[in-house]
Scaffold this motif. Structure first.
Motif, PDB file in Angstrom:
ATOM      1  N   UNK A  92      79.662 -45.404  60.275  1.00 52.30           N
ATOM      2  CA  UNK A  92      79.226 -45.453  58.638  1.00 52.30           C
ATOM      3  C   UNK A  92      80.308 -46.325  57.872  1.00 52.30           C
ATOM      4  N   UNK A  93      81.546 -45.732  58.073  1.00 51.76           N
ATOM      5  CA  UNK A  93      82.718 -46.441  57.223  1.00 51.76           C
ATOM      6  C   UNK A  93      83.232 -47.719  58.614  1.00 51.76           C
ATOM      7  N   UNK A  94      83.094 -47.855  59.495  1.00 50.27           N
ATOM      8  CA  UNK A  94      82.980 -48.870  59.896  1.00 50.27           C
ATOM      9  C   UNK A  94      81.615 -50.399  59.959  1.00 50.27           C
ATOM     10  N   UNK A  95      81.007 -49.678  59.497  1.00 49.92           N
ATOM     11  CA  UNK A  95      80.091 -50.628  59.082  1.00 49.92           C
ATOM     12  C   UNK A  95      80.339 -50.788  57.735  1.00 49.92           C
ATOM     13  N   UNK A  96      80.703 -50.138  56.720  1.00 46.61           N
ATOM     14  CA  UNK A  96      80.948 -50.347  55.353  1.00 46.61           C
ATOM     15  C   UNK A  96      81.534 -51.047  55.480  1.00 46.61           C
ATOM     16  N   UNK A  97      82.685 -51.123  55.183  1.00 47.03           N
ATOM     17  CA  UNK A  97      83.845 -52.484  56.045  1.00 47.03           C
ATOM     18  C   UNK A  97      83.841 -53.950  56.677  1.00 47.03           C
ATOM     19  N   UNK A  98      83.405 -53.756  57.562  1.00 45.29           N
ATOM     20  CA  UNK A  98      82.204 -54.925  58.256  1.00 45.29           C
ATOM     21  C   UNK A  98      81.783 -55.033  57.088  1.00 45.29           C
ATOM     22  N   UNK A  99      80.634 -54.871  56.384  1.00 41.38           N
ATOM     23  CA  UNK A  99      79.688 -55.451  55.289  1.00 41.38           C
ATOM     24  C   UNK A  99      80.551 -55.916  54.357  1.00 41.38           C
ATOM     25  N   UNK A 100      81.456 -54.894  53.876  1.00 37.89           N
ATOM     26  CA  UNK A 100      82.798 -55.238  52.721  1.00 37.89           C
ATOM     27  C   UNK A 100      83.336 -56.665  52.688  1.00 37.89           C
ATOM     28  N   UNK A 101      84.125 -57.171  54.276  1.00 40.86           N
ATOM     29  CA  UNK A 101      84.501 -58.399  54.681  1.00 40.86           C
ATOM     30  C   UNK A 101      83.313 -59.538  55.045  1.00 40.86           C
ATOM     31  N   UNK A 102      82.215 -59.473  54.856  1.00 40.93           N
ATOM     32  CA  UNK A 102      81.694 -60.178  54.596  1.00 40.93           C
ATOM     33  C   UNK A 102      81.154 -60.616  53.417  1.00 40.93           C
ATOM     34  N   UNK A 103      81.287 -59.463  52.577  1.00 40.96           N
ATOM     35  CA  UNK A 103      80.924 -60.092  51.081  1.00 40.96           C
ATOM     36  C   UNK A 103      81.962 -60.411  50.676  1.00 40.96           C
ATOM     37  N   UNK A 104      83.066 -59.864  51.195  1.00 38.05           N
ATOM     38  CA  UNK A 104      84.499 -60.120  50.470  1.00 38.05           C
ATOM     39  C   UNK A 104      84.650 -61.784  50.755  1.00 38.05           C
TER      40      UNK A 104
END
Length: 168
Positions: A92-104
């Motif tokens: 879940x953390x990795x997915x959140x980091x990926x999502x955050x990266x895309x959103x960033x």
């Protein structure tokens, strides 16, 4: 009963996936009391997960799951379950980091477009201000011409009245 630490199990203190994703502070042991962090506990959706409780006490948790020595036979299964939960949290953390990266990246693009729009707007405002200054100068020139003509009219009117008085 048993002072079982997380180091004994080879894992870190639990923190829910929701708390990790939403920036809750890492748990820090502040003494014999419940777990506490540098910040207030994250406010999230209510769950039945005991690890999400702001008053989570790992010693009490392990004492409840392993009340006596015989229950320690289930320790391997319990550790495997915890390891599975940790892996789920890591996923879940990795997915959140990926999502955050895309959103960033999106936010960066949006910020760049906003900056460009702001520059265009600033250019338009500057242009309008220049036109307003030009209009003000023109109005001042027209007003000074009108004042000069008004003085001329007044002088002409006084001259005509003076001539009429002289004629009488």
């Amino acid at each position: 009963f048993f002072d079982v630490s997380f180091r004994f199990l080879g894992c870190r203190p639990p923190l829910s996936a929701w708390a990790i994703v939403h920036g809750a502070a890492s748990p820090v042991r502040s003494g014999p009391g419940p777990m506490s962090g540098d910040a207030a506990p994250a406010q999230g959706p209510a769950t039945a997960d005991p690890f999400d409780a702001p008053q989570f006490d790992p010693v009490e948790y392990f004492n409840r799951h392993f009340p006596d020595e015989q229950s320690l036979t289930q320790l391997d299964a319990f550790a495997a379950d915890l390891q599975g939960r940790i892996q789920g949290t890591d996923t879940a953390l990795v997915e959140s980091v990926k999502t955050q990266s895309v959103l960033s990246a999106r936010v960066g693009g949006d910020l760049q477009r906003s900056w460009e729009a702001m520059q265009v707007l600033l250019g338009r405002v500057t242009e309008i201000q220049q036109k307003a200054d030009d209009s003000e100068r023109m109005v001042n020139d027209i007003c000074s011409d009108i004042r000069a003509l008004d003085r001329g009219k007044r002088n002409l009117t006084l001259s005509i009245k003076s001539l009429e008085r002289l004629q009488m």
